[in-house]
Scaffold this active site. Structure first.
Site, PDB file in Angstrom:
ATOM      1  N   CYS A 199       4.341  12.453   9.344  1.00 19.64           N
ATOM      2  CA  CYS A 199       4.942  13.085   8.149  1.00 19.64           C
ATOM      3  C   CYS A 199       3.858  13.532   7.174  1.00 19.64           C
ATOM      4  O   CYS A 199       3.980  14.585   6.548  1.00 19.64           O
ATOM      5  CB  CYS A 199       5.927  12.135   7.477  1.00 19.64           C
ATOM      6  SG  CYS A 199       7.438  11.945   8.443  1.00 19.64           S
ATOM      7  N   GLU A 203      17.703   8.599  14.102  1.00 19.38           N
ATOM      8  CA  GLU A 203      17.100   7.977  15.287  1.00 19.38           C
ATOM      9  C   GLU A 203      17.803   8.396  16.575  1.00 19.38           C
ATOM     10  O   GLU A 203      18.863   9.038  16.549  1.00 19.38           O
ATOM     11  CB  GLU A 203      17.122   6.451  15.112  1.00 19.38           C
ATOM     12  CG  GLU A 203      16.257   6.022  13.938  1.00 19.38           C
ATOM     13  CD  GLU A 203      16.140   4.517  13.784  1.00 19.38           C
ATOM     14  OE1 GLU A 203      16.899   3.763  14.421  1.00 19.38           O
ATOM     15  OE2 GLU A 203      15.257   4.102  12.992  1.00 19.38           O
ATOM     16  N   CYS A 262       4.791   8.007   7.255  1.00 23.96           N
ATOM     17  CA  CYS A 262       3.997   7.781   8.468  1.00 23.96           C
ATOM     18  C   CYS A 262       2.969   8.910   8.630  1.00 23.96           C
ATOM     19  O   CYS A 262       3.024   9.938   7.934  1.00 23.96           O
ATOM     20  CB  CYS A 262       4.910   7.702   9.695  1.00 23.96           C
ATOM     21  SG  CYS A 262       5.536   9.301  10.230  1.00 23.96           S
ATOM     22  N   ASN A 294      16.319   9.682   7.871  1.00 21.22           N
ATOM     23  CA  ASN A 294      15.863   9.504   9.254  1.00 21.22           C
ATOM     24  C   ASN A 294      17.055   9.539  10.199  1.00 21.22           C
ATOM     25  O   ASN A 294      18.149   9.071   9.876  1.00 21.22           O
ATOM     26  CB  ASN A 294      15.011   8.235   9.428  1.00 21.22           C
ATOM     27  CG  ASN A 294      15.655   6.957   8.985  1.00 21.22           C
ATOM     28  OD1 ASN A 294      16.483   6.933   8.094  1.00 21.22           O
ATOM     29  ND2 ASN A 294      15.278   5.860   9.617  1.00 21.22           N
ATOM     30  N   GLU A 351      11.344  12.364   5.911  1.00 19.92           N
ATOM     31  CA  GLU A 351      10.495  13.370   5.254  1.00 19.92           C
ATOM     32  C   GLU A 351      10.516  14.679   6.030  1.00 19.92           C
ATOM     33  O   GLU A 351      10.620  15.762   5.465  1.00 19.92           O
ATOM     34  CB  GLU A 351       9.052  12.867   5.158  1.00 19.92           C
ATOM     35  CG  GLU A 351       8.871  11.638   4.285  1.00 19.92           C
ATOM     36  CD  GLU A 351       9.027  10.325   5.045  1.00 19.92           C
ATOM     37  OE1 GLU A 351       9.830  10.262   6.005  1.00 19.92           O
ATOM     38  OE2 GLU A 351       8.354   9.348   4.659  1.00 19.92           O
ATOM     39  N   CYS A 373      11.865  11.382  11.225  1.00 15.01           N
ATOM     40  CA  CYS A 373      11.773  10.688   9.941  1.00 15.01           C
ATOM     41  C   CYS A 373      12.476  11.490   8.841  1.00 15.01           C
ATOM     42  O   CYS A 373      12.654  12.709   8.953  1.00 15.01           O
ATOM     43  CB  CYS A 373      10.313  10.532   9.527  1.00 15.01           C
ATOM     44  SG  CYS A 373       9.356   9.416  10.539  1.00 15.01           S
TER      45      CYS A 373
END
Ligand code: THU
Length: 159
Positions: free
Chosen positions: A114, A63, A111, A61, A74, A72
């Site tokens: 993803c 940010e 999430c 990830n 993934e 993210c």
């Protein structure tokens, strides 16, 4: 009116029960946790992908102070894999997470955004992706994202 029951198949196992290849992928994801950029949430996530040519791709990830601009683990991994190897299928994805200085003790789950991207990738390559959600000791194994994305939305609605 009727009730529709939707069922999913998910396997829970100890890390020690994983196959050699799957354990290697989980360990690969864990080894990249240090590369996450998560100064805001302090929650580092890492995804490792095994492609059908044997290559392992890693993503973490990343940010951003303007939070929607981050991404993210993934999606970092999938978009990188599809950019570098647009003709290779993703066979397996292992996901791990680090919080408060240690690997979390319940399997990390992707999430919603993803899950939708994993679904698109499965459909694009006509290849279900085995997903291994890992933690400090237990793992959940899912044979296709469809098991964790019921009533999914795909291009069949506008094809
Ligand atoms: N995150 C992921 O990278 N993958 C997930 O499946 C869940 C959440 C990241 C996004 C954000 O950087 C941090 O974890 C906290 O939500």
């Amino acid at each position: 009116m009727k009730t529709i029951n939707i069922s999913s198949q998910i396997t829970e196992c100890e890390k020690t029960e994983l196959s050699k290849d799957d354990l290697e992928l989980v360990q690969s994801s864990e080894s990249f946790l240090k590369n996450a950029y998560a100064p805001y949430s302090k929650f580092s996530v890492s995804a490792a992908l095994r492609l059908d040519n044997g290559v392992i791709i890693n993503g973490t990830n990343q940010e951003n102070a303007a939070s929607p601009s981050g991404t993210c683990a993934e999606r970092t991994a999938i978009f990188y894999a599809n950019s570098q190897y647009p003709h290779n299928k993703i066979l397996t994805m292992a996901i791990s997470a680090f919080y408060d200085g240690k690997i979390i003790n319940q399997p990390i789950t992707p999430c919603g955004a993803c899950r939708q991207v994993i679904l698109e990738t499965e459909k694009r390559f006509s290849q279900p992706i085995k997903i291994i959600l890992s933690s400090s000791n237990k793992c959940l194994i899912i044979n296709s994202v469809k098991d964790i994305l019921p009533l999914d939305f795909d291009s069949s609605f506008f094809d």
